[in-house]
Design an enzyme around this catalytic site. Structure first.
Site, short mmCIF file in Angstrom:
data_model
loop_
_atom_site.label_atom_id
_atom_site.label_comp_id
_atom_site.label_asym_id
_atom_site.label_seq_id
_atom_site.Cartn_x
_atom_site.Cartn_y
_atom_site.Cartn_z
N HIS A 127 1.04 -1.27 0.02
CA HIS A 127 0.40 0.15 0.04
C HIS A 127 0.46 0.94 -0.13
O HIS A 127 0.63 2.39 -0.44
CB HIS A 127 -0.79 0.75 1.46
CG HIS A 127 -2.08 -0.51 1.29
ND1 HIS A 127 -2.75 -1.00 0.21
CD2 HIS A 127 -2.20 -2.11 2.20
CE1 HIS A 127 -3.90 -2.16 0.32
NE2 HIS A 127 -3.36 -2.22 1.39
N ASP A 164 -2.50 -10.45 -2.54
CA ASP A 164 -3.21 -9.91 -1.55
C ASP A 164 -5.49 -9.84 -1.43
O ASP A 164 -4.82 -9.28 -2.45
CB ASP A 164 -2.76 -9.31 -1.03
CG ASP A 164 -2.87 -8.14 1.15
OD1 ASP A 164 -1.90 -9.36 1.45
OD2 ASP A 164 -4.60 -7.90 0.99
N HIS A 166 -6.41 -7.22 -0.30
CA HIS A 166 -6.35 -5.68 -1.23
C HIS A 166 -6.28 -5.33 -1.85
O HIS A 166 -4.52 -6.29 -2.80
CB HIS A 166 -5.93 -4.78 0.53
CG HIS A 166 -6.16 -5.12 1.26
ND1 HIS A 166 -5.76 -6.25 2.54
CD2 HIS A 166 -7.60 -4.44 1.87
CE1 HIS A 166 -6.25 -5.82 4.07
NE2 HIS A 166 -7.61 -5.41 3.57
N ASP A 245 -4.74 -12.89 3.28
CA ASP A 245 -6.10 -12.59 3.65
C ASP A 245 -6.65 -12.41 3.22
O ASP A 245 -8.31 -12.30 3.02
CB ASP A 245 -5.37 -10.42 4.25
CG ASP A 245 -4.80 -9.54 3.38
OD1 ASP A 245 -4.79 -10.31 2.00
OD2 ASP A 245 -4.82 -8.81 3.61
ZN LIG Z 1 -4.03 -7.29 2.84
#
Ligand SMILES: [Zn+2]
Length: 308
Positions: A127, A164, A166, A245
């Site tokens: 991120h 991931d 995200h 995740d």
């Molecule tokens: Zn993540």
């Protein structure tokens, strides 16, 4: 030859954002404990992660960003950079180790000392944008590693694969429009950080998955969308933003992947690496917050990387 390097550092366990924060030091303990329990710990070439240098970080981050993070570093207590992202007095060093792990991994793989490498590091990185720390991330570890492969080792094509839950907005920010990099990803959408579906850059293949998507849906995307693009691109190295995740048991997100899905996608990537990248894979831990599922998923990933 030991085919797989395992790179970590004790400093990565000292970064702590508070006892209720899901991105906890226990994540790394859970992984190493499960490796030992599974009898896997003797199958790797272990290395301590070095500190990334300013020059290595500057390939993807602005000088102002590095200065901001360094200045925020507290001597005592916890300082928040955003509501999710906090530093204690060990965070700066841990973040340098996490980025340095990827640099070492690239060097080891390029030297032919190992076929591939896994970096069990935190804080995670995908991120972190060129000039922004966010979402538990300070420096973009996978981007620093990719830039090192391109600049120090003069590779002309590297692929970044991100599974991931995200979207890796930071990695996209670092490489959007850079034709030396192909990024392929899956992520839950709509979901934090609410990016990834509006990119028009031809080197970004972001595939959003709806809440509740399972391994079958994931595998279809990988087979029908990722792999043809990756084969066309012919990367000389594959870098994996390995977040776990998206696991069914991980309540951070709402996807339903299982250990066998992580093993399967890893096998697809090792096969591709054999075809075009002289087996070179560098995998770096991103998310994964359900400790047992995280440890089992990493072990499933490692078994394929190490062919064990
Ligand atoms: Zn993540």
């Amino acid at each position: 030859m030991t085919s797989t390097a395992f790179i970590t550092h004790r400093d990565c366990q000292l970064h702590d954002m508070g006892s209720y924060h899901p991105e906890s030091p226990e994540r790394l303990t859970a992984i190493s404990d499960h490796m030992i329990a599974q009898g896997l710990d003797s199958y790797f070439a272990y290395h301590d992660a070095p500190l990334a240098t300013f020059q290595q970080l500057r390939r993807v981050h602005s000088a102002a960003h590095l200065e901001r993070v360094k200045r925020a570093s507290p001597e005592l207590g916890i300082v928040h950079l955003d509501p999710d992202t906090a530093m204690n007095r060990h965070t700066w060093t841990a973040a340098l180790r996490a980025a340095g792990a990827g640099v070492l991994a690239v060097d080891l793989v390029m030297a032919g000392e190992v076929q591939n490498a896994f970096c069990a590091v935190r804080p995670p990185g995908h991120h972190a944008e060129r000039a922004v720390a966010m979402g538990f991330c300070f420096f973009n570890n996978i981007a620093v590693a990719a830039a090192h492969a391109l600049d120090a080792h003069r590779l002309s094509r590297v692929a970044i694969v991100d599974f991931d839950v995200h979207h890796g907005n930071g990695t996209e920010d670092c490489f959007t429009g850079d034709q030396r990099v192909l990024m392929v990803s899956t992520f839950q959408h709509p979901f934090y950080p609410y990016s990834g579906t509006d990119s028009r850059a031809p080197n970004m293949l972001n595939v959003p998955l709806g809440r509740g998507a399972d391994g079958e849906e994931f595998r279809t995307v990988v087979s029908e969308q990722w792999m043809p693009r990756l084969r066309e691109f012919q990367p000389e190295m594959i870098l994996i933003s390995a977040g776990f995740d998206a696991h069914y048991e991980d309540e951070m997100g709402g996807l339903k992947l299982l250990e066998r899905d992580y093993a399967w996608v890893t096998a697809q990537l090792t096969e591709l690496a054999e075809e075009c990248a002289q087996q070179r894979i560098v995998s770096m831990l991103e998310g994964g917050y359900a400790l047992s599922a995280l440890a089992r998923s990493v072990v499933a990933h490692l078994r394929v990387l190490a062919d064990f």
